[in-house]
Write an enzyme that holds these catalytic residues in place. Sequence first.
Site, PDB file in Angstrom:
ATOM      1  N   LYS A 113     -64.139  22.318  38.966  1.00  0.00           N
ATOM      2  CA  LYS A 113     -65.234  22.496  39.925  1.00  0.00           C
ATOM      3  C   LYS A 113     -66.591  22.094  39.336  1.00  0.00           C
ATOM      4  O   LYS A 113     -67.506  21.771  40.076  1.00  0.00           O
ATOM      5  CB  LYS A 113     -65.268  23.932  40.426  1.00  0.00           C
ATOM      6  CG  LYS A 113     -64.044  24.232  41.284  1.00  0.00           C
ATOM      7  CD  LYS A 113     -64.137  25.528  42.017  1.00  0.00           C
ATOM      8  CE  LYS A 113     -63.012  25.683  43.020  1.00  0.00           C
ATOM      9  NZ  LYS A 113     -61.691  25.940  42.403  1.00  0.00           N
TER      10      LYS A 113
HETATM   11  C1  LIG Z   1     -60.497  25.753  42.994  1.00  0.00           C
HETATM   12  C2  LIG Z   1     -59.322  25.557  42.138  1.00  0.00           C
HETATM   13  C3  LIG Z   1     -58.134  24.945  42.621  1.00  0.00           C
HETATM   14  C4  LIG Z   1     -57.957  24.547  44.070  1.00  0.00           C
HETATM   15  O1  LIG Z   1     -58.816  23.518  44.457  1.00  0.00           O
HETATM   16  P1  LIG Z   1     -59.041  23.187  46.003  1.00  0.00           P
HETATM   17  O2  LIG Z   1     -60.112  22.178  46.032  1.00  0.00           O
HETATM   18  O3  LIG Z   1     -59.443  24.477  46.653  1.00  0.00           O
HETATM   19  O4  LIG Z   1     -57.752  22.691  46.541  1.00  0.00           O
HETATM   20  C5  LIG Z   1     -57.095  24.747  41.733  1.00  0.00           C
HETATM   21  N1  LIG Z   1     -57.191  25.127  40.433  1.00  0.00           N
HETATM   22  C6  LIG Z   1     -58.300  25.693  39.940  1.00  0.00           C
HETATM   23  C7  LIG Z   1     -58.325  26.096  38.508  1.00  0.00           C
HETATM   24  C8  LIG Z   1     -59.404  25.934  40.763  1.00  0.00           C
HETATM   25  O5  LIG Z   1     -60.514  26.516  40.250  1.00  0.00           O
END
Ligand SMILES: *Cc1c(COP(=O)(O)O)cnc(C)c1O
Length: 470
Positions: A113
């Site tokens: 993210k």
């Molecule tokens: C947010 C997140 C996901 C999922 O991502 P999306 O964009 O919601 O599909 C998967 N793994 C981790 C570690 C995350 O922080």
Amino acid sequence: MKYISTRGQEAKKSFSEVLLMGLSSDGGLMMPESYPHIDSNSLNHFRSLSYPELAFAIMQQYISDIPADDLKSIINNTYTKENFQTEEITPVRKLSNGLYILGLSNGPTLAFKDIAMQFLGNAFEYVLDRQNTVLNILGATSGDTGSAAEYAIKGKNNVNVFMLSPHGKMSDFQRAQMYSLLDENIHNIAIEGLFDDCQDIVKNIQNDLDFKQKYHIGTVNSINWGRILAQIVYYFKAYFEVTNNNQEYVSFCVPSGNFGDICAGHIAKSMGLPIEKLIVATNENNVLEEFFTTGIYQPRKPDQVYITSSPSMDIAKASNLERFIFDLIGRDGKKLNQSWQQLETSGQIDLSHLLDDIKNKFGFYAGSSTHQNRLDTIRETYKSEQDLVDPHTADGIYVAKKFPNTEHLICLETALPIKFEATIKEALGNDFLVSRPDVWNKVEEKPQKIEILANDSNEVKKFIQSQVQY
Ligand SMILES: *Cc1c(COP(=O)(O)O)cnc(C)c1O
């Protein structure tokens, strides 16, 4: 480039407007009016670019209201070795079984993210300054989103973060990562409740339009188009990393919750990047697996969500799926509106008649893992490769192995193992030492700043008022 709503009833908007928006006023999500097509010549040119150059080449096609030089400097300040540990920003490594791992988790908070959120923080600061306005980000987190947002926005001008988290429910490391931020514009609020309670408070406050307007309340959740846009870049980067020419195809396997990450892959493919399959990997909360294998989308009720060892994917509904369905049904806002009305009355949308398109035109496949599958994958990957992966990435690797004849299959690494130490120890033994980057040494011992509030949106409103004093 202008932006339209998936529900078709919102005036066209510019990138900067969309950046500061949450949901569209018609309830939909904002989408670019069309996808720019990247032809083979451009692909050849892109192949030799550095990460920031590539990010600029792609993002400028979607951003026509920020001057090129300004956009370039926002991007150059975001994608640095200092922020992401390597010049490549998103390095690719190959396992001996032929799978590739795309390392997306080397940013400030050790989850993918950061890649989008770091861009968002800089873009917010730029746009707010130009518009001479302020923004108070209000969000709820069960871990990764909150810390990625806070590390992106701390110390920035004209923007504050109010992040709600469930009191006592996150891992020690996650808690320390967030609560040890002492910056004035960062406000951690621990709610005496669960994650869903935090999310309800955010929705409650968002629905109080007077409050929302007066206090300039904004969001950073994954429906923000700026996040999707920044994520498109690493699909291109990974493609160039594992291929030698544009005749070759790659496939991606993506651990998915809210469908934000893989939605960016879908857009990259729609722009002409030679992608064969986009494989959606879920955990026990398999709403998305169900949709991509049956064509029926049936969100769960919050009390039907399992708490799993891949908590960032524990979701009842996948908000960003609306973006894909918009494309799937031919970008027809009216039709989409009807489908969502059907969803409200019957609890599901049946698109099973489009299953052939979902697979053959859009390239979508899906699978899921159980807790035991993830533990086994962490252990096997460590034993055979000396490569330690986190439980979300393990989910992706497990599902990828169900597609053995897929060439150039790239699994996205969505977090580093240190964030989920307890699960790693469960897989590899209590004595197993999970290494952590130096900057995180003893983070649990740092002083923490935290406001503990009752599970009550009025308490949160009062706290925001007391901090911003408009
Ligand atoms: C947010 C997140 C996901 C999922 O991502 P999306 O964009 O919601 O599909 C998967 N793994 C981790 C570690 C995350 O922080």
